[in-house]
Design a protein around this motif. Sequence first.
Motif, PDB file in Angstrom:
ATOM      1  N   GLN A 174     161.818  -3.553 -59.101  1.00 27.24           N
ATOM      2  CA  GLN A 174     162.117  -4.395 -60.077  1.00 27.24           C
ATOM      3  C   GLN A 174     161.041  -5.762 -59.863  1.00 27.24           C
ATOM      4  O   GLN A 174     161.144  -6.301 -58.598  1.00 27.24           O
ATOM      5  N   ASN A 175     161.044  -6.546 -60.924  1.00 29.15           N
ATOM      6  CA  ASN A 175     160.618  -7.931 -60.823  1.00 29.15           C
ATOM      7  C   ASN A 175     161.566  -8.583 -60.977  1.00 29.15           C
ATOM      8  O   ASN A 175     162.389  -8.545 -62.043  1.00 29.15           O
ATOM      9  N   PRO A 176     162.181  -9.434 -60.123  1.00 18.55           N
ATOM     10  CA  PRO A 176     161.375 -10.167 -59.175  1.00 18.55           C
ATOM     11  C   PRO A 176     161.775  -9.650 -57.557  1.00 18.55           C
ATOM     12  O   PRO A 176     161.226  -9.799 -56.657  1.00 18.55           O
ATOM     13  N   THR A 177     162.894  -8.527 -57.462  1.00 22.37           N
ATOM     14  CA  THR A 177     163.355  -8.366 -56.079  1.00 22.37           C
ATOM     15  C   THR A 177     162.700  -7.215 -55.452  1.00 22.37           C
ATOM     16  O   THR A 177     163.167  -6.982 -54.249  1.00 22.37           O
ATOM     17  N   SER A 178     161.968  -6.600 -56.070  1.00 22.11           N
ATOM     18  CA  SER A 178     161.524  -5.082 -55.774  1.00 22.11           C
ATOM     19  C   SER A 178     162.621  -4.063 -55.560  1.00 22.11           C
ATOM     20  O   SER A 178     162.374  -2.975 -55.058  1.00 22.11           O
ATOM     21  N   ARG A 179     163.723  -4.426 -55.658  1.00 20.37           N
ATOM     22  CA  ARG A 179     164.962  -3.329 -55.551  1.00 20.37           C
ATOM     23  C   ARG A 179     165.139  -2.166 -56.414  1.00 20.37           C
ATOM     24  O   ARG A 179     164.223  -2.358 -57.557  1.00 20.37           O
ATOM     25  N   CYS A 180     165.281  -1.082 -55.704  1.00 18.13           N
ATOM     26  CA  CYS A 180     165.206   0.318 -56.683  1.00 18.13           C
ATOM     27  C   CYS A 180     166.372   0.915 -56.757  1.00 18.13           C
ATOM     28  O   CYS A 180     167.023   0.988 -55.668  1.00 18.13           O
ATOM     29  N   TRP A 181     166.927   1.088 -57.748  1.00 21.53           N
ATOM     30  CA  TRP A 181     168.306   1.766 -57.915  1.00 21.53           C
ATOM     31  C   TRP A 181     168.287   3.315 -57.367  1.00 21.53           C
ATOM     32  O   TRP A 181     167.479   3.795 -57.355  1.00 21.53           O
ATOM     33  N   SER A 182     169.534   3.491 -56.641  1.00 25.93           N
ATOM     34  CA  SER A 182     169.344   4.725 -55.964  1.00 25.93           C
ATOM     35  C   SER A 182     169.762   5.413 -57.152  1.00 25.93           C
ATOM     36  O   SER A 182     170.169   5.467 -58.314  1.00 25.93           O
ATOM     37  N   ASP A 183     169.589   7.019 -56.767  1.00 23.30           N
ATOM     38  CA  ASP A 183     169.812   8.248 -57.707  1.00 23.30           C
ATOM     39  C   ASP A 183     171.411   8.136 -58.229  1.00 23.30           C
ATOM     40  O   ASP A 183     171.560   8.518 -59.416  1.00 23.30           O
ATOM     41  N   ALA A 207     157.561   1.708 -61.916  1.00 26.82           N
ATOM     42  CA  ALA A 207     158.008   2.997 -61.439  1.00 26.82           C
ATOM     43  C   ALA A 207     157.181   3.639 -60.374  1.00 26.82           C
ATOM     44  O   ALA A 207     157.762   4.745 -59.713  1.00 26.82           O
ATOM     45  N   GLU A 208     155.728   3.673 -60.741  1.00 29.74           N
ATOM     46  CA  GLU A 208     155.102   4.596 -59.868  1.00 29.74           C
ATOM     47  C   GLU A 208     154.651   3.870 -58.621  1.00 29.74           C
ATOM     48  O   GLU A 208     153.669   4.525 -57.902  1.00 29.74           O
ATOM     49  N   LEU A 209     155.024   2.660 -58.422  1.00 24.76           N
ATOM     50  CA  LEU A 209     154.287   2.032 -57.472  1.00 24.76           C
ATOM     51  C   LEU A 209     155.220   2.229 -55.945  1.00 24.76           C
ATOM     52  O   LEU A 209     155.888   1.127 -55.543  1.00 24.76           O
ATOM     53  N   THR A 210     155.551   3.272 -55.642  1.00 26.79           N
ATOM     54  CA  THR A 210     156.491   3.594 -54.628  1.00 26.79           C
ATOM     55  C   THR A 210     155.405   3.593 -53.301  1.00 26.79           C
ATOM     56  O   THR A 210     154.574   4.321 -53.153  1.00 26.79           O
ATOM     57  N   PHE A 211     156.054   3.193 -51.935  1.00 24.60           N
ATOM     58  CA  PHE A 211     155.561   3.311 -50.716  1.00 24.60           C
ATOM     59  C   PHE A 211     156.217   4.675 -50.154  1.00 24.60           C
ATOM     60  O   PHE A 211     155.556   4.978 -48.845  1.00 24.60           O
ATOM     61  N   GLY A 322     158.692  -0.708 -52.467  1.00 23.68           N
ATOM     62  CA  GLY A 322     157.513  -0.439 -53.476  1.00 23.68           C
ATOM     63  C   GLY A 322     157.248  -1.739 -54.082  1.00 23.68           C
ATOM     64  O   GLY A 322     158.022  -2.718 -53.863  1.00 23.68           O
ATOM     65  N   GLY A 323     156.694  -1.589 -55.230  1.00 24.81           N
ATOM     66  CA  GLY A 323     156.365  -2.907 -56.253  1.00 24.81           C
ATOM     67  C   GLY A 323     155.271  -3.841 -55.646  1.00 24.81           C
ATOM     68  O   GLY A 323     154.304  -3.369 -54.611  1.00 24.81           O
TER      69      GLY A 323
END
Length: 394
Positions: A174-183, A207-211, A322-323
């Motif tokens: 997410q913007n701004p933290t780049s955190r991604c929710w767990s499944d 969503a598609e900018l994953t490392f 990501g992000g």
Amino acid sequence: MRFAHRIYKMEDKELLSLMELAEAPDIISFSGGFPSPETYPIDEIKESFVRVLDEEGKEALSYSSASGYNPLREEIAARMDRLFGMDMTKDEIIITSGSQQALDMSGMLFIDEGDVILFETPSYLGALNALKAYEAELIAVPTDKDGIEIEALRQSIEKYGDRVKLIYVIPDYQNPTSRCWSDKRRKEFVEFISEYDIPVLEDAAYAELTFGDTLKKPLIAYDTLGQVVYCGTFSKTFCPGLRVAWICAHKRIIEKFLLLKTNVDLSSSAIAQRQMVYYMQHYDYDAHIRKITLLYKSRRDLMMEIVRKEFPDTVEFDVPEGGLFLWLSLPAGKDARELLALALKENVAFVPGGSFYPDNAKNNEMRVNFSNMTEEKIVKGMTILGRITTEFLK
Ligand SMILES: Cc1ncc(COP(=O)(O)O)c(C=O)c1O
């Protein structure tokens, strides 16, 4: 001149003037929120435009239908199916002029004056401003590393009751933290929210900018009741200048968006939509995304290396998976706006974190973009920023 009330709720003069300084040409700016312009596939886009104009010029220069160019809706539906195992048709998709328009139209669709919107904090300033325009009360719900906190969400829903008309979230990088929710949190959230008749606005800009190797399933893929409105965009994975994005939702919601879309701008750009289809059918969009995420990952690595070396240990961060952003936390009580003023004197810019909270509620954090500057500028700018931060925290 007398303006409508809503305009006074949107201004953040102090930040706007600082951000104007950040746009000066000699500044090393970590403040942007867009992909690196050097990744835009200009030759392929040029070729796509020429072919579209040659083969379907008259249609491409006319209005599109309000719901969008059908082949693009079909491409997007097929892509959502392939990436996220969904079973989608074009009738569940409407094309928008950027996902910013989708956020604005969601305010128009769901919000009356005095309604409450719950949103994860910190959050994307542009969404908060767009939603504020509908004179809603914006209530922050805290997040932890896994996503929005369900217990806090429950308490807010209980407190505000029927006034809660929308929940806005950005589950991916997410913007701004780049955190991604767990499944797990995604599932819990959708299960929890199904007990209430509240729509969820899922902003999937990153969503598609994953490392990593796999994409996370979006909330809409878990939703069986048609509660989730998914906003996708080509801005972060392709280029923002075309202003092509989409909403994906249950047909009964898409029909309502369609009414609004006609009022807002009649249709999104027909030529931009057709060039997008040409590009997707003749070039390898997935390969393009892989290429840019590799580049951003290497810039992230470089940035992390310098942060570890040059910043004091009291500055905290998580490594973004990501992000486009690194989110740095200064010790409590320190104000990142003061740090920005010092950094600007040395021609370095970032965005102070307060901008991502309603009413600048928390000011000790900062958003630093790693996608947009060359390696050389990352090294130079972050070394300067590290030194200034060290002095600032003494
Ligand atoms: C979370 C988020 N959503 C939406 C947008 C708007 O993107 P678009 O260019 O599709 O309007 C942005 C742009 O920065 C963003 O960060």
